[in-house]
Design a protein around this motif. Structure first.
Motif, PDB file in Angstrom:
ATOM      1  N   LEU A 110       7.924   3.972   0.458  1.00  0.00           N
ATOM      2  CA  LEU A 110       6.850   3.512  -0.414  1.00  0.00           C
ATOM      3  C   LEU A 110       6.420   2.110   0.010  1.00  0.00           C
ATOM      4  O   LEU A 110       7.253   1.250   0.284  1.00  0.00           O
ATOM      5  CB  LEU A 110       7.304   3.465  -1.870  1.00  0.00           C
ATOM      6  N   ALA A 111       5.097   1.887   0.059  1.00  0.00           N
ATOM      7  CA  ALA A 111       4.584   0.555   0.394  1.00  0.00           C
ATOM      8  C   ALA A 111       3.230   0.362  -0.264  1.00  0.00           C
ATOM      9  O   ALA A 111       2.403   1.279  -0.282  1.00  0.00           O
ATOM     10  CB  ALA A 111       4.470   0.382   1.904  1.00  0.00           C
ATOM     11  N   ARG A 112       3.019  -0.836  -0.813  1.00  0.00           N
ATOM     12  CA  ARG A 112       1.764  -1.147  -1.498  1.00  0.00           C
ATOM     13  C   ARG A 112       0.791  -1.833  -0.560  1.00  0.00           C
ATOM     14  O   ARG A 112       1.186  -2.656   0.268  1.00  0.00           O
ATOM     15  CB  ARG A 112       2.046  -2.032  -2.722  1.00  0.00           C
ATOM     16  N   THR A 113      -0.467  -1.495  -0.716  1.00  0.00           N
ATOM     17  CA  THR A 113      -1.484  -1.982   0.198  1.00  0.00           C
ATOM     18  C   THR A 113      -2.795  -2.178  -0.550  1.00  0.00           C
ATOM     19  O   THR A 113      -2.921  -1.811  -1.715  1.00  0.00           O
ATOM     20  CB  THR A 113      -1.648  -0.977   1.365  1.00  0.00           C
ATOM     21  N   GLY A 114      -3.769  -2.783   0.099  1.00  0.00           N
ATOM     22  CA  GLY A 114      -5.113  -2.846  -0.463  1.00  0.00           C
ATOM     23  C   GLY A 114      -5.472  -4.152  -1.140  1.00  0.00           C
ATOM     24  O   GLY A 114      -4.613  -4.871  -1.661  1.00  0.00           O
ATOM     25  N   ALA A 115      -6.768  -4.439  -1.130  1.00  0.00           N
ATOM     26  CA  ALA A 115      -7.308  -5.644  -1.738  1.00  0.00           C
ATOM     27  C   ALA A 115      -7.366  -5.515  -3.259  1.00  0.00           C
ATOM     28  O   ALA A 115      -7.395  -4.416  -3.789  1.00  0.00           O
ATOM     29  CB  ALA A 115      -8.716  -5.912  -1.190  1.00  0.00           C
ATOM     30  N   MET A 166       0.553   3.116  -1.438  1.00  0.00           N
ATOM     31  CA  MET A 166       0.024   3.035  -2.794  1.00  0.00           C
ATOM     32  C   MET A 166      -0.887   1.811  -2.899  1.00  0.00           C
ATOM     33  O   MET A 166      -0.428   0.675  -2.722  1.00  0.00           O
ATOM     34  CB  MET A 166       1.172   2.925  -3.796  1.00  0.00           C
ATOM     35  N   ASP A 167      -2.163   2.040  -3.169  1.00  0.00           N
ATOM     36  CA  ASP A 167      -3.086   0.921  -3.320  1.00  0.00           C
ATOM     37  C   ASP A 167      -2.729   0.127  -4.576  1.00  0.00           C
ATOM     38  O   ASP A 167      -2.592   0.689  -5.659  1.00  0.00           O
ATOM     39  CB  ASP A 167      -4.529   1.415  -3.400  1.00  0.00           C
ATOM     40  N   MET A 168      -2.602  -1.185  -4.423  1.00  0.00           N
ATOM     41  CA  MET A 168      -2.148  -2.026  -5.537  1.00  0.00           C
ATOM     42  C   MET A 168      -3.066  -1.940  -6.748  1.00  0.00           C
ATOM     43  O   MET A 168      -2.609  -1.944  -7.886  1.00  0.00           O
ATOM     44  CB  MET A 168      -2.031  -3.478  -5.078  1.00  0.00           C
ATOM     45  N   THR A 169      -4.370  -1.880  -6.522  1.00  0.00           N
ATOM     46  CA  THR A 169      -5.300  -1.898  -7.647  1.00  0.00           C
ATOM     47  C   THR A 169      -5.361  -0.573  -8.383  1.00  0.00           C
ATOM     48  O   THR A 169      -5.911  -0.500  -9.479  1.00  0.00           O
ATOM     49  CB  THR A 169      -6.712  -2.283  -7.182  1.00  0.00           C
ATOM     50  N   LEU A 170      -4.788   0.481  -7.806  1.00  0.00           N
ATOM     51  CA  LEU A 170      -4.790   1.776  -8.484  1.00  0.00           C
ATOM     52  C   LEU A 170      -3.608   1.919  -9.442  1.00  0.00           C
ATOM     53  O   LEU A 170      -3.579   2.836 -10.260  1.00  0.00           O
ATOM     54  CB  LEU A 170      -4.746   2.910  -7.457  1.00  0.00           C
ATOM     55  N   GLY A 171      -2.631   1.027  -9.349  1.00  0.00           N
ATOM     56  CA  GLY A 171      -1.384   1.203 -10.101  1.00  0.00           C
ATOM     57  C   GLY A 171      -1.556   1.380 -11.588  1.00  0.00           C
ATOM     58  O   GLY A 171      -0.862   2.188 -12.207  1.00  0.00           O
ATOM     59  N   HIS A 172      -2.479   0.632 -12.184  1.00  0.00           N
ATOM     60  CA  HIS A 172      -2.671   0.703 -13.634  1.00  0.00           C
ATOM     61  C   HIS A 172      -3.863   1.585 -14.021  1.00  0.00           C
ATOM     62  O   HIS A 172      -4.278   1.584 -15.179  1.00  0.00           O
ATOM     63  CB  HIS A 172      -2.851  -0.705 -14.196  1.00  0.00           C
ATOM     64  N   THR A 173      -4.390   2.334 -13.056  1.00  0.00           N
ATOM     65  CA  THR A 173      -5.530   3.214 -13.322  1.00  0.00           C
ATOM     66  C   THR A 173      -5.050   4.515 -13.961  1.00  0.00           C
ATOM     67  O   THR A 173      -4.209   5.219 -13.389  1.00  0.00           O
ATOM     68  CB  THR A 173      -6.284   3.533 -12.024  1.00  0.00           C
TER      69      THR A 173
END
Length: 324
Positions: A110-115, A166-173
């Protein structure tokens, strides 16, 4: 159906698979601290914090997988993967082949990515294409809660190492997730919107930008088809080619930089296998070939936005209609 955030969907998948298979274990930077529910249910033997030593974190599951366990590790930010690439690429990715199929390597990273979080260049870098290029690895990058859960469950059951970005900004979507057993096969793209004029292909958070653009394009009289790749390797070539042969036009959208990116591979695939169907050149909309800025505003400027997608797709379709 149930409403879950992406983070909750990931937690649900982990818990369900750990209940289903006692060989599944998890460790990484802070996982026992951030997932106390898993520690409470499965114990500290199966959910462990590790030192901040990425090479060790990645090397240990490669050995564990070879011995019959099914580890999942959390390396937090994607750039930290550069410290663990020997274990992932040179060991886990190759040893099943080198063993002549005698060993399986069921390892999920697992790794987080994205603006979107302003964490700066050393914590924000879209590296997925590097791992697509590595033999023996599978690469997954979902865009919604249901796919995060379903694809993670498939990844945990796969006998090969799987990179799960996993895109960071999608986590709480939040999103609708089927109740009960929900598994999404690796290697199958999803056609989220059917259309006849142009194909928009994307993955991760820019899928949402493509869906927004498709709605705006419809107001201009342009019917866009939207495909969510979901899995970057193995790539669902059949779905891509079928769509392009129908629409004759292709726009590939992703946040990662253009050079040697997933968009370049898709453009080559379509040019080689569906050239006769193309009515216009393939277009790519990508992030810049530069380190990510810490400024949220500048980060967003580097991500292909719906306005740019509309402008590019409409230009392809409407210019072709004028010239015809």
């Amino acid at each position: 159906m149930q409403e879950l955030t992406v983070n909750d969907a990931v937690s649900s998948a982990l818990a369900e698979e750990m209940r289903r298979d006692p060989r599944v274990l998890m460790f990484g930077e802070g996982v026992a601290t951030t997932r106390p529910d898993l520690v409470a249910e499965f114990g500290s033997e199966r959910v462990r914090n590790t030192p901040l030593a990425e090479a060790v974190i990645a090397g240990t599951p490669a050995g564990a997988a070879a011995m019959g366990l099914r580890p999942v590790i959390d390396l937090l930010y994607a750039p930290f993967l550069t410290l663990s690439m020997d274990a992932i690429i040179n060991s886990a990715g190759k040893l099943r082949y080198l063993s002549g199929g005698q060993f399986a390597f069921p390892m999920v990273v697992l790794a987080r990515t994205g603006a979107g979080w302003g964490v700066g260049a050393q914590h924000n870098h879209n590296l997925e294409a590097m791992f697509v290029h590595a033999p023996g690895l599978k690469v997954v990058m979902p865009s919604n809660a249901a796919d995060f859960k379903g694809l993670l469950k498939s990844a945990l059951r796969d006998d090969n190492p799987v990179m799960f970005f996993m895109d960071m900004t999608l986590g709480h979507t939040p999103g609708a997730v089927p109740a009960g057993e929900h598994v999404v096969p690796l290697g199958q793209a999803a056609v989220l919107r059917s259309g006849r004029d142009v194909t928009l292909v994307s993955y991760s958070k820019t899928v949402g930008h493509c869906l927004t653009a498709a709605q705006e394009l419809a107001e201009l009289g342009v019917d866009a088809e939207v495909i969510d790749l979901r899995t970057l390797k193995p790539l669902d070539e059949a779905t891509l080619l079928r769509s392009v042969r129908k629409t004759g036009r292709l726009v590939v959208v992703h946040e990662a930089a253009a050079p040697c990116g997933v968009g370049a591979e898709i453009a080559a695939l379509v040019s080689e296998q569906a050239f006769e169907a193309l009515k216009s050149p393939v277009r790519r909309l990508t992030g810049p070939d530069a380190p990510a800025p810490s400024s949220w505003v500048l980060e967003q400027a580097g991500v292909p936005q719906p306005e740019a997608i509309v402008r590019t797709a409409a230009g392809l379709v409407l210019c072709d209609e004028v010239s015809a």
